[in-house]
Enzyme design. Structure first.
Site, PDB file in Angstrom:
ATOM      1  N   HIS A  66       5.889   1.640  -9.533  1.00  0.00           N
ATOM      2  CA  HIS A  66       6.821   0.511  -9.380  1.00  0.00           C
ATOM      3  C   HIS A  66       6.990  -0.140 -10.745  1.00  0.00           C
ATOM      4  O   HIS A  66       6.081  -0.819 -11.237  1.00  0.00           O
ATOM      5  CB  HIS A  66       6.198  -0.453  -8.349  1.00  0.00           C
ATOM      6  CG  HIS A  66       6.981  -1.691  -8.098  1.00  0.00           C
ATOM      7  ND1 HIS A  66       6.461  -2.777  -7.428  1.00  0.00           N
ATOM      8  CD2 HIS A  66       8.264  -2.035  -8.412  1.00  0.00           C
ATOM      9  CE1 HIS A  66       7.371  -3.737  -7.339  1.00  0.00           C
ATOM     10  NE2 HIS A  66       8.466  -3.314  -7.939  1.00  0.00           N
ATOM     11  N   GLY A 144      -0.482  -9.963  -7.522  1.00  0.00           N
ATOM     12  CA  GLY A 144      -0.988  -9.579  -6.213  1.00  0.00           C
ATOM     13  C   GLY A 144      -1.483 -10.830  -5.490  1.00  0.00           C
ATOM     14  O   GLY A 144      -1.573 -11.914  -6.075  1.00  0.00           O
ATOM     15  N   GLY A 145      -1.779 -10.672  -4.227  1.00  0.00           N
ATOM     16  CA  GLY A 145      -2.420 -11.747  -3.471  1.00  0.00           C
ATOM     17  C   GLY A 145      -1.537 -12.928  -3.120  1.00  0.00           C
ATOM     18  O   GLY A 145      -2.051 -14.012  -2.834  1.00  0.00           O
ATOM     19  N   ASP A 175       6.694  -4.559  -0.129  1.00  0.00           N
ATOM     20  CA  ASP A 175       5.688  -4.778  -1.170  1.00  0.00           C
ATOM     21  C   ASP A 175       5.430  -6.268  -1.360  1.00  0.00           C
ATOM     22  O   ASP A 175       6.298  -7.008  -1.814  1.00  0.00           O
ATOM     23  CB  ASP A 175       6.203  -4.150  -2.477  1.00  0.00           C
ATOM     24  CG  ASP A 175       5.151  -4.161  -3.569  1.00  0.00           C
ATOM     25  OD1 ASP A 175       3.992  -4.529  -3.293  1.00  0.00           O
ATOM     26  OD2 ASP A 175       5.504  -3.796  -4.712  1.00  0.00           O
ATOM     27  N   GLY A 176       4.202  -6.675  -1.040  1.00  0.00           N
ATOM     28  CA  GLY A 176       3.770  -8.048  -1.279  1.00  0.00           C
ATOM     29  C   GLY A 176       3.301  -8.761  -0.029  1.00  0.00           C
ATOM     30  O   GLY A 176       4.071  -8.939   0.915  1.00  0.00           O
ATOM     31  N   GLY A 197      -2.075  -4.337  -1.210  1.00  0.00           N
ATOM     32  CA  GLY A 197      -2.998  -4.540  -2.331  1.00  0.00           C
ATOM     33  C   GLY A 197      -4.240  -5.260  -1.862  1.00  0.00           C
ATOM     34  O   GLY A 197      -5.231  -4.639  -1.467  1.00  0.00           O
ATOM     35  N   SER A 198      -4.166  -6.593  -1.855  1.00  0.00           N
ATOM     36  CA  SER A 198      -5.345  -7.397  -1.498  1.00  0.00           C
ATOM     37  C   SER A 198      -5.875  -7.064  -0.114  1.00  0.00           C
ATOM     38  O   SER A 198      -7.088  -7.042   0.091  1.00  0.00           O
ATOM     39  CB  SER A 198      -4.997  -8.879  -1.518  1.00  0.00           C
ATOM     40  OG  SER A 198      -4.190  -9.156  -2.612  1.00  0.00           O
TER      41      SER A 198
END
Ligand code: DX5
Ligand code: ZN
Length: 221
Positions: A66, A144-145, A175-176, A197-198
């Site tokens: 990305h 992230g997060g 994404d996110g 992610g997180s």
């Protein structure tokens, strides 16, 4: 076909990247999501080409790269050579999107277009036929997060409806801020690739979390 899970390496412990990638190899993850940031398109700087060969060597999963960078077209060939199997550029960063997409696809890999939260999916109307994936950002890119932006759900529905209407088999990646709390809603809306992610790397048992995300049933896919 089931939906795909793409854990985002950005949330891993960078002192122990080999262990993190090995963990993803062992998991049911489908892709490994790699966030490249330049401090210009997004406020943050993550990592770039220097890490890619190490990640590529360690990962048994396809790399879903990305690019959150200005002038992504300058770097297409480089990231293809570094092992990207899905390469995504932001619509907001690319003046000649059609040309860039054709260049990515000429290398035999998947081409993705990412949209920031404020960018309408209608802007894809004249490029949808040409792309393999749309990445809908459900946070403002750069970190992230962050907290998931709920307006993403109707956006997914609208985009999936366009794809169905035109009989197009385009991946819709989210994404996110994606995790067990919103995955089902996203899949039901028509998403089929979840970046996590997180929610994966900070989970007590990351492998179990991937399994949990993977096992969610959706009537859509
Ligand atoms: C955000 C990145 C994301 C991020 C997701 O700018 O594009 O891929 O790593 O992280 P989480 O899942 O923690 O929101
Ligand atoms: Zn990302």
């Amino acid at each position: 076909m089931s939906h795909l899970i793409a854990p985002s390496l950005l949330a891993a412990d960078f002192l122990h990247l080999a262990d993190s990638i090995e963990m993803i190899n062992k998991s049911q993850a489908d892709w490994l999501h790699i966030d490249i940031m330049d401090g210009r398109f997004v406020p943050n700087i993550s990592f770039g080409q220097v890490l890619m060969p190490f990640i590529k060597k360690a990962s048994e999963k396809p790399l879903d790269v990305h690019l959150m960078i200005e002038e992504p077209s300058k770097y297409i060939e480089e990231f293809v050579e570094l092992g990207a199997e899905v390469l995504t550029v932001h619509i907001e960063a690319e003046r000649h999107l059609h040309r860039t997409i054709q260049r990515i696809k000429a290398h035999g890999i998947k081409a993705g277009v990412a949209l920031n939260p404020h960018t309408s999916v209608d802007l894809l109307d004249d490029i949808l036929e040409d792309i393999d994936m749309v990445c809908l950002m459900s946070v403002n890119p750069g970190y992230g997060g962050q907290k998931f932006i709920y307006q993403t759900v109707p956006k997914v529905k609208k985009l999936r409806a366009k794809c169905i209407e035109r009989n197009l088999n385009v991946h819709i990646e989210i994404d996110g801020g994606v995790g067990a709390q919103n995955a089902e809603a996203l899949l039901q809306a028509g998403a089929d690739v979840l970046v996590a992610g997180s929610s994966v790397f900070k989970a007590e048992d990351p492998i179990k979390m991937v399994e949990r995300l993977k096992e969610i049933k959706s009537s859509f896919i």
